[in-house]
Design an enzyme around this catalytic site. Structure first.
Site, mmCIF file in Angstrom:
data_model
loop_
_atom_site.group_PDB
_atom_site.id
_atom_site.type_symbol
_atom_site.label_atom_id
_atom_site.label_comp_id
_atom_site.label_asym_id
_atom_site.label_seq_id
_atom_site.Cartn_x
_atom_site.Cartn_y
_atom_site.Cartn_z
ATOM 1 N N CYS A 141 0.836 -1.203 0.000
ATOM 2 C CA CYS A 141 0.000 0.000 0.000
ATOM 3 C C CYS A 141 0.878 1.264 0.000
ATOM 4 O O CYS A 141 1.520 1.569 -0.993
ATOM 5 C CB CYS A 141 -0.964 -0.044 1.178
ATOM 6 S SG CYS A 141 -2.366 1.094 1.034
ATOM 7 N N HIS A 143 -3.686 -5.338 0.679
ATOM 8 C CA HIS A 143 -3.116 -5.774 1.963
ATOM 9 C C HIS A 143 -3.106 -7.303 2.064
ATOM 10 O O HIS A 143 -4.111 -7.912 2.435
ATOM 11 C CB HIS A 143 -3.917 -5.172 3.127
ATOM 12 C CG HIS A 143 -3.697 -3.709 3.296
ATOM 13 N ND1 HIS A 143 -2.674 -3.190 4.052
ATOM 14 C CD2 HIS A 143 -4.367 -2.646 2.768
ATOM 15 C CE1 HIS A 143 -2.711 -1.869 3.998
ATOM 16 N NE2 HIS A 143 -3.725 -1.509 3.228
ATOM 17 N N GLU A 179 -1.692 -9.058 4.287
ATOM 18 C CA GLU A 179 -1.607 -9.522 5.677
ATOM 19 C C GLU A 179 -2.966 -9.777 6.314
ATOM 20 O O GLU A 179 -3.041 -10.416 7.374
ATOM 21 C CB GLU A 179 -0.813 -8.517 6.524
ATOM 22 C CG GLU A 179 -1.495 -7.182 6.770
ATOM 23 C CD GLU A 179 -1.265 -6.144 5.675
ATOM 24 O OE1 GLU A 179 -1.392 -4.944 5.968
ATOM 25 O OE2 GLU A 179 -0.975 -6.547 4.528
#
Length: 514
Positions: A86, A173, A175
């Protein structure tokens, strides 16, 4: 925070994103050690750490703004693989001459990523996949040497690569769980790009930490603060494994403990583990200091300071006591604020220490999350009773009695908490619910008991599910169990006529009420 020597690791640079700690956790879960460091770290410091790879986190700011978080530009010249997420991708793109602009509208939520000539980052992954977007800016032109290998309808440059420099970036993202193949993407960065071996384990951590403790302490002595919680218990066991009788544990009964806590601590460590444990009865001292204090931050500071003063006084009676061991966790440090985040609340283990404190601090688990501490406890041979003991803050019941503390209020919380824990255990839910406790808000309400009007306290129940304490959700305790808990509390605890159940997640709330 120091990196562990002679161990491969992934360095995560913190640019203020809300998911930063998740990146570190995901990497550790894949068997590679990882630490989160400030974006202000210098290239020289990174070189000394010698990470196998670097991840630039997300962040709330714009890379083109005057107050943008930046990194030492020489980090890009170290020849270490870099993965920008990001904001991290935008920063990397800008550094190499790309363009970053405000998006037409903020993109937040699930999106479809379409791959084209994917890099090793996408090895064995489908060409179309669901990802999680959360951004207001986007890269509108890529730097020379970089290629777009992933697109999205709203974000044409969703993934970039420079295989020669081993630099990669994604606008989404990986994660978070909402990104379908996020774990696999991180895994490919670790093992395909960075060539990690994935040999980090809790057994490996113990070996490294014991060696570090021995080297740091030498022939000196360590005083360990025992609180009755799992963190300090694990610290005591770890240090005892390293230096044996050079460790002295001091248990301060500050009058803010759970029911039966003091007796349990002494039985476990003095009788079972045969450690040298000194018990200090300081209830009156702490409660006198807390008289008239309602502000939670003041209470935390007072309790934290008084702890250290007591240790300082008692340690002066001992010989050659140089170190004070604490059960500070990674989450304690993160929640107490970094360069990129406001302080949520000060933690007793990372704030309030006097400047003239005679001890050097030793915090052997300050790179671990709560679930990792439990795993460490198992490896050290601690019993399930200790390892799965409910998390208990250093300030104890002092922050579970909201507002001013009195003997009456402490007794209400102590007894109601005992009932809650007893019923949760009877229901077989103690392993399913991450943390559960009662609190006493400064609230009275009208009730009827035995045909008489009452005006008594309301007890709040907080029960959450979580993995590491960074985020949590309220626990769906069965109604019949809640009913038993409620009936017992109003019948067995004096001056209580109402029971409340907290159904708020973290965020927006924290787990503790104060």
């Amino acid at each position: 925070m120091e990196a562990h020597l002679d161990q491969e690791m992934i360095l995560v640079l913190d640019f203020g994103g809300q998911y930063n700690q998740l990146i570190t956790r995901r990497i550790r879960d894949l068997g590679v050690y990882s630490e989160l460091h400030s974006h202000k770290i210098t290239a020289a410091e990174v070189k000394d750490i010698a990470p196998a790879g670097i991840i630039f986190s997300g962040g709330p700011r714009s890379v083109y703004a005057e107050d943008a978080y930046r990194c030492d530009p020489e980090i890009f010249d170290l020849g270490i693989p870099i993965f920008g997420i990001c904001y991290g991708m935008q920063l990397m793109s800008q550094h190499f001459g790309g363009t970053v602009e405000r998006a037409g509208h903020r993109e937040y939520g699930k999106a479809t990523l379409t791959l084209n000539d994917p890099s090793p980052m996408y090895a064995n992954l489908p060409l179309e996949q669901t990802v999680w977007m959360s951004h207001s800016d986007l890269v509108t032109s890529v730097p020379n040497g970089f290629v777009v290998d992933g697109t999205n309808v709203s974000c044409p440059i969703a993934s970039i690569k420079n295989e020669e420099l081993k630099m990669y970036g994604v606008q989404y993202h990986p994660e978070v769980n909402h990104t379908m193949f996020g774990k696999e993407l991180l895994k490919n960065f670790l093992f395909e790009v960075c060539q990690c071996t994935g040999d980090w384990s809790m057994e490996n951590f113990i070996e490294i930490e014991i060696a570090k403790i021995k080297e740091e302490v030498g022939d000196k002595k360590v005083l360990c603060a025992l609180s009755g919680g799992v963190d300090s218990s694990v610290v005591a066991a770890l240090i005892h494994a390293a230096i044996g009788d050079q460790l002295t544990c001091m248990f301060v009964d500050h009058g803010l403990l759970r029911k039966g806590e003091a007796e349990s601590v002494m039985k476990t460590f003095a009788d079972h583990f045969h450690m040298n444990v000194i018990k200090i009865d300081a209830q009156d001292r702490f409660l006198n200091k807390l008289k008239g204090i309602s502000d939670p931050e003041q209470k935390r500071k007072i309790i934290g300071n008084e702890f250290v003063y007591v240790f300082d006084e008692e340690a002066s009676k001992l010989t050659d006591m140089d170190f004070l061991a604490q059960g500070t966790l990674y989450t304690d440090i993160i929640e107490s604020g970094t360069d990129t985040a406001q302080t949520i609340k000060s933690h007793h283990n990372v704030g309030g220490l006097p400047e003239d404190m005679q001890f050097k601090l030793i915090e052997p688990i300050n790179t671990l999350f709560k679930d990792e501490v439990r795993e460490l406890g198992k490896e050290l041979g601690l019993s399930d009773e200790i390892v799965w003991r409910q998390p208990f803050p250093g300030p104890g019941l002092g922050i579970r009695v909201l507002g001013e503390i009195t003997d009456e209020k402490l007794e209400i919380v102590r007894e109601s908490d005992f009932i809650l824990r007893d019923e949760i255990k009877k229901a077989g839910l103690e392993r399913e619910i991450w943390q559960y406790f009662t609190v006493l808000p400064p609230l009275r309400s009208v009730g009827v008991m035995g045909d008489e009007r009452t005006y008594d306290y309301a007890v709040g129940i907080r029960a959450v599910t979580s993995i590491d304490g960074m985020t949590s959700d309220w626990a769906r305790i069965p109604w019949d169990v809640l009913e038993k808990i409620s009936v017992r509390i109003v019948n067995e605890v004096q001056n209580v006529n109402r029971v409340l159940y907290d159904v708020t997640s973290k965020p927006p709330s924290t787990i503790e009420w104060e």
